[in-house]
Design a protein around this motif. Sequence first.
Motif, PDB file in Angstrom:
ATOM      1  N   GLN A  86       0.825  -1.230   0.000  1.00 14.66           N
ATOM      2  CA  GLN A  86       0.000   0.000   0.000  1.00 14.66           C
ATOM      3  C   GLN A  86       0.846   1.261   0.000  1.00 14.66           C
ATOM      4  O   GLN A  86       0.327   2.368   0.028  1.00 14.66           O
ATOM      5  N   GLY A  87       2.167   1.073   0.011  1.00 14.63           N
ATOM      6  CA  GLY A  87       3.047   2.253  -0.069  1.00 14.63           C
ATOM      7  C   GLY A  87       3.689   2.652   1.239  1.00 14.63           C
ATOM      8  O   GLY A  87       4.343   3.697   1.320  1.00 14.63           O
ATOM      9  N   VAL A 222      20.766  -6.846   5.685  1.00 13.29           N
ATOM     10  CA  VAL A 222      19.507  -6.151   5.405  1.00 13.29           C
ATOM     11  C   VAL A 222      19.118  -6.438   3.961  1.00 13.29           C
ATOM     12  O   VAL A 222      19.874  -6.135   3.031  1.00 13.29           O
ATOM     13  N   ILE A 223      17.963  -7.049   3.800  1.00 14.06           N
ATOM     14  CA  ILE A 223      17.395  -7.193   2.455  1.00 14.06           C
ATOM     15  C   ILE A 223      16.293  -6.144   2.335  1.00 14.06           C
ATOM     16  O   ILE A 223      15.399  -6.067   3.201  1.00 14.06           O
ATOM     17  N   ILE A 224      16.415  -5.355   1.292  1.00 14.36           N
ATOM     18  CA  ILE A 224      15.382  -4.327   1.098  1.00 14.36           C
ATOM     19  C   ILE A 224      14.603  -4.686  -0.163  1.00 14.36           C
ATOM     20  O   ILE A 224      15.187  -4.828  -1.239  1.00 14.36           O
ATOM     21  N   ILE A 225      13.308  -4.834  -0.005  1.00 16.28           N
ATOM     22  CA  ILE A 225      12.450  -5.106  -1.168  1.00 16.28           C
ATOM     23  C   ILE A 225      11.651  -3.832  -1.440  1.00 16.28           C
ATOM     24  O   ILE A 225      10.876  -3.371  -0.591  1.00 16.28           O
ATOM     25  N   PHE A 226      11.908  -3.265  -2.600  1.00 17.09           N
ATOM     26  CA  PHE A 226      11.171  -2.058  -2.996  1.00 17.09           C
ATOM     27  C   PHE A 226       9.965  -2.479  -3.827  1.00 17.09           C
ATOM     28  O   PHE A 226      10.111  -3.178  -4.829  1.00 17.09           O
ATOM     29  N   GLN A 238       3.559   5.095  -6.120  1.00 19.64           N
ATOM     30  CA  GLN A 238       3.855   4.963  -4.695  1.00 19.64           C
ATOM     31  C   GLN A 238       4.828   3.805  -4.526  1.00 19.64           C
ATOM     32  O   GLN A 238       4.838   2.871  -5.325  1.00 19.64           O
ATOM     33  N   GLU A 239       5.671   3.963  -3.490  1.00 21.04           N
ATOM     34  CA  GLU A 239       6.690   2.935  -3.310  1.00 21.04           C
ATOM     35  C   GLU A 239       6.796   2.554  -1.848  1.00 21.04           C
ATOM     36  O   GLU A 239       7.107   3.382  -0.991  1.00 21.04           O
ATOM     37  N   GLY A 240       6.487   1.315  -1.598  1.00 18.23           N
ATOM     38  CA  GLY A 240       6.677   0.785  -0.254  1.00 18.23           C
ATOM     39  C   GLY A 240       8.051   0.134  -0.166  1.00 18.23           C
ATOM     40  O   GLY A 240       8.586  -0.355  -1.159  1.00 18.23           O
ATOM     41  N   LYS A 241       8.593   0.190   1.011  1.00 13.88           N
ATOM     42  CA  LYS A 241       9.959  -0.360   1.173  1.00 13.88           C
ATOM     43  C   LYS A 241       9.929  -1.318   2.354  1.00 13.88           C
ATOM     44  O   LYS A 241       9.519  -0.943   3.454  1.00 13.88           O
ATOM     45  N   MET A 242      10.323  -2.519   2.102  1.00 16.11           N
ATOM     46  CA  MET A 242      10.323  -3.504   3.178  1.00 16.11           C
ATOM     47  C   MET A 242      11.768  -3.859   3.537  1.00 16.11           C
ATOM     48  O   MET A 242      12.530  -4.342   2.689  1.00 16.11           O
ATOM     49  N   CYS A 243      12.104  -3.588   4.785  1.00 15.01           N
ATOM     50  CA  CYS A 243      13.465  -3.901   5.259  1.00 15.01           C
ATOM     51  C   CYS A 243      13.398  -5.166   6.096  1.00 15.01           C
ATOM     52  O   CYS A 243      12.646  -5.219   7.085  1.00 15.01           O
ATOM     53  N   LEU A 244      14.158  -6.106   5.704  1.00  8.12           N
ATOM     54  CA  LEU A 244      14.197  -7.372   6.453  1.00  8.12           C
ATOM     55  C   LEU A 244      15.598  -7.509   7.024  1.00  8.12           C
ATOM     56  O   LEU A 244      16.570  -7.695   6.275  1.00  8.12           O
ATOM     57  N   VAL A 245      15.667  -7.347   8.327  1.00  5.24           N
ATOM     58  CA  VAL A 245      16.976  -7.211   8.975  1.00  5.24           C
ATOM     59  C   VAL A 245      17.261  -8.437   9.840  1.00  5.24           C
ATOM     60  O   VAL A 245      16.476  -8.770  10.729  1.00  5.24           O
TER      61      VAL A 245
END
Length: 830
Positions: A86-87, A222-226, A238-245
């Motif tokens: 959803q951004g 850190v994997i970042i999925i844009f 719109q851009e959601g950013k998911m940080c998986l740490v």
Amino acid sequence: MSEAANVRVLCRFRPINGRERKEFIEAGKDPEQMICKFNDEFTVEIALEAGLGNKKFVFDRVYPPGTPQRDVYNLAANDTVVQVLQGYNGTILSYGQTGAGKSFSMYGADISNQEMKGIIPRSGDHIFQHIRDCKDPNLEFNIRCAFIEIYNESINDLLARGPEHENLKIRETPERGIFVEGATETQVCSVEDIITVITIGDSNRAVGSTSMNAVSSRSHTVIIIFVQVANKADQSKQEGKMCLVDLAGSEKVGKTGAEGQRLQEANNINSSLTTLGQCIKMLADGDGKAHIPYRTSKLTRLLQESLGGNSKTTLLIACSPHPFNREETISTCEFGKRAKAIKNKVKVNATKSVKELMAIIDKLTIQIAGMNKYIDLQTAVIEWYKANVPGQVPACYVPNKDDLKALMEGKKIAAGGAEPEQGENGEDEMKEAGEIADGDVTVRIASLQSQLEKEREANKMLRENFEADMRDMENKLKEAQDKEDDSDEESSDAPKGKGSKGGNEKIAFELQQVIAERNALKKQLLIALGEEPEDSESYEDEYEDESEEEEDGKPAQPKQPQQKKDKPFTTIQFGGKKIQELNRKIDEVEAQNEELQSNFDQLKTNSGEEIQQLNNQLQLLRNECNRLRGISDTDGDDSGLDEKDKVIRSLEKEVKALRETVAAMRHEQNKSKLLQQRLDQAQDKFVKAQTRVQELEDVKPESQTAASKLERTLQIKNQEIQTFQQRLDISDQRMDYLQKQLVEQSSLLQKLKKEKQDILKQKEEDARKLLSDFESQKQKLQDNMLSKAKVYKPVSGTNVAQQLAASNPDIIQRLKAFKSGWCRDEQENQ
Ligand SMILES: Nc1ncnc2c1ncn2[C@@H]1O[C@H](COP(=O)(O)OP(=O)(O)OP(=O)(O)O)[C@@H](O)[C@H]1O
């Protein structure tokens, strides 16, 4: 709009592992002993050292050992993925002691295994499932991945090799937030691509074996999925950013037996985790205003948005259930407890399209124009105040806050003199603005003020008219009195008979004129006061019989004027000086009149008798004279004649004397007549004066009533003036307030202008930078692909893993080695 969101904390206990069992078996203790008790799905009680009781911790969810990966994902990451789609920014980070199960939760024991795969591959599944399910043809998804590690305080790109991909810098811009400059962002088109990315990244990361964990992460990864969603319909993005740490594990150096490189790694890991702990503590304890030392370590700087910033964050704390790690488990739970108190402020990262940006610029331009207009209006008000007497309502329109709002929205305000807008809504807007303007209190004050001024003017005129009328009446009265006095003097010299009667008529006529004029004035006054004028009584009737002729040659008796009904002929006690003078004169004339009347009567009686006697004597003498003449004619005796002549002469003398007496008496009689006439005149004057006084007496209460009414009206008006004055004071205060507001608005305008310029400048700069970044990235990727035959292809549809395997045969070996580490550990656990 941002919304507050607490950091969610989930606590996962892994099963007891081989090492822990071994430790306890060697120590002769129950190897299956656990320190944790799970009362419900939110609470865990940790047993303290022997005899010290339990310590209870409450989290958003507690997962006992053996909880399946799927369950953990469903609660830990499912919502986060939805929000990222959803951004929003979303972060999931795992924290815990080394070997506690962080990597197991984030990556899974086998990332390709449906049951064993962890949060990251499951997130990939979820994202691509969502894209597949999306039915909106206008939406275009672009998924990119970056994979970095923080190793010994150096940020390294795990998707590219070489010194230029190491020690990368952290940057921050308003559009992108915090990001690693130069980190490879590779496009992924399927979950397999994500798995490949993980595999490649994993193969590049720093891992090592410790006594606590056979394959221990020696870095934070850190994997970042844009997730970028572009809408073709409105050009918005719109851009959601998911940080998986996956944080490196905290460890007790003595316990892990780290030395050399491992020791240095451990120190760096612990140092950055300590900073993380400090930031979390400050975020949890502080009031939101304290300075948070994010920049102390790369880790905290990179996680700044996830901690107290624009990200929905979930912290997964991994714990060991075994007494061997009691202290670390309690410490981890304390860490999680503190993190739970952190509140983030999240918002959707919507990238504006050019169209949207242009719309914003247009809106800002309208706002600035509106504010300028507002300022012009305010300036006009101030100028008006400067130029006019304080306390007056401005002749120009005083704009209010609503007007500013309307102007900033591009609407026009009626009182500003603007032309009505074109279009359907224009009229409504003008109407609305007009209503605002009409309703303004200042305008109402202005209207009331002018009304008051008119009332005041009318009042003043009324009063002046009334006073002038009173003066006129007094003058007329004086004139009439003077004329009466003159008439008195004239009548004393006037010829006898009708002459004096004519003078009276003249006075009566003039008096009637005076009365008529007075009545007319009275009527005007009543009309001016708003009252119904009474029908004026005819005063002429009172004098209509005065001109009657004398009867039988006798002077006519003065007639009493007809008295008005219900108005008795009263003796005058009117307060005026002139009236007193008149009364006094009337008394004098009356006294004179009475005296003359009695003299005349006496004279009349006396003279009548005397004349009769003298006439009788004269007749006797005439008879004697005739007799003697007859004797003389018959005798002829001369001596006798002489004697007779003497008698005759004597008699003639007597007759002459008698005649003179009669003439004198006649003269007296005439004089008496004259006196009678004067008496009549005085009587007339008296009657007229009484009538006049009565008239004045009649008018007096009316005048008094009118005067008291006027007085009351004046009082009311004065009260109204006071009220208006108070309202004007309030208006003055409002003006002061408006002037202050004007100053504030001016500075706000300046600020807005500056902000607009800054934003535009920043946008230009970002655009240039983005373009250059893009070009360099593109170039790099092309170089990598073509010349160096890199392992992935940033365009969809290609099996990145296959290319990677083909171009990097050594990576297969490395992956095998890496996987064998996991397998070994698995075997140990079993
Ligand atoms: N919930 C679990 N169920 C089964 N095995 C687990 C679980 N959690 C961890 N393990 C196992 O424990 C071992 C250590 O786990 P993991 O490597 O994930 O720890 P870590 O916290 O990432 O450690 P480090 O910080 O040293 O990297 C692994 O062999 C893993 O398979």
